[in-house]
Design an enzyme around this catalytic site. Structure first.
Site, PDB file in Angstrom:
ATOM      1  N   ARG A 150      29.289 -42.545 -54.458  1.00  0.00           N
ATOM      2  CA  ARG A 150      29.100 -42.310 -55.898  1.00  0.00           C
ATOM      3  C   ARG A 150      28.459 -43.529 -56.559  1.00  0.00           C
ATOM      4  NH1 ARG A 150      34.471 -40.386 -58.655  1.00  0.00           N
ATOM      5  NH2 ARG A 150      33.030 -39.987 -60.377  1.00  0.00           N
TER       6      ARG A 150
ATOM      7  N   ARG B  27      43.826 -38.257 -53.934  1.00  0.00           N
ATOM      8  CA  ARG B  27      42.829 -37.190 -53.939  1.00  0.00           C
ATOM      9  C   ARG B  27      41.676 -37.559 -53.007  1.00  0.00           C
ATOM     10  NH1 ARG B  27      41.448 -36.334 -60.229  1.00  0.00           N
ATOM     11  NH2 ARG B  27      40.528 -38.359 -59.748  1.00  0.00           N
TER      12      ARG B  27
END
Length: 236
Positions: free
Chosen positions: A187, A176
């Site tokens: 992140r 993904r």
């Protein structure tokens, strides 16, 4: 949005109260939240779910949030806090709940503490941080591969028999976009800048424990439940 559990609470006399699961991307917060929901019959409260529900229902708060989202702007803390306050007033939260993605900032944490302290019948938030070494997290995320049927592999810890091919249906495995190293690094930067102050906030208040997330899932669950009971004994 409430997520229900069909499993009876593990201890009917134990009130989990508000529980905040903290941890970097990939430590297993979602898995552990589901285990607590099943054990204690409490809902998981996600700010993302709350925001989408308010927008979908066209509430006054939802309309304000949608106007900001449509402009590409972030929903401010005060608006998020109001939505959270409405959700916490619902009856399914009486035994406790698991906070997902909230409080994300120190401002949200201090607001939440004040909100709960104003109600003498509500327990304070206890925070449990799931800790996994950076390199282990990186392998968990970047090594993840998924088949068209949804079967998940990890090239490091759970590889398929034939590299890049699903054992079950023979389809090609894909990574993904969110599992790339570049996204993971960004992140982690966000986690360190926004969530680190929240961790320190609860650590200083004594309503905090760290759990080793590198242990097997069931062992992590048991450690979290034990920590939760210790924290509740000293923070009622």
């Amino acid at each position: 949005m409430m997520t229900e559990s069909n499993t009876a609470p593990a201890d009917k006399d134990f009130l989990p109260g508000p529980v905040l699961l903290l941890g970097a991307p990939g430590v297993g917060k979602g898995t552990q939240a589901k285990a607590l929901m099943a054990a204690y019959g409490i809902p998981q409260i996600s700010t993302g779910d709350i925001l989408r529900a308010n927008i979908s229902k066209g509430t006054s708060l939802g309309k304000m949030a949608k106007a900001l989202v449509d402009q590409g702007k972030l929903v401010p803390d005060d608006l998020v806090n109001q939505m959270v306050a409405d959700r916490l007033a619902q009856p399914d939260t009486c035994r406790g709940y698991i906070l997902d993605g909230y409080p994300r900032t120190l401002n949200q944490a201090t607001w939440l503490d004040a909100q709960l302290a104003a109600d003498p019948n509500t327990l304070p938030v206890v925070a449990i941080s799931i800790v996994v070494e950076y390199d282990h997290l990186l392998r968990r995320i970047t090594g993840r591969r998924i088949s068209s049927s949804g079967r998940i592999y990890n090239t490091y810890s759970d590889p398929p028999t034939v590299p890049g091919i699903c054992d079950e249906d023979g389809t090609a495995l894909v990574q993904r976009p969110d599992d790339s190293e570049a996204v993971f690094v960004e992140r982690m930067k966000t986690f360190e800048s926004q969530t680190a102050p929240v961790i320190q906030h609860y650590r200083q208040q004594g309503r905090f424990e760290e759990i080793d997330g590198d242990d097997p899932v069931e062992q992590v669950t048991a450690a979290i439940e034990a920590a939760l009971k210790r924290l509740r004994t000293s923070n009622r």
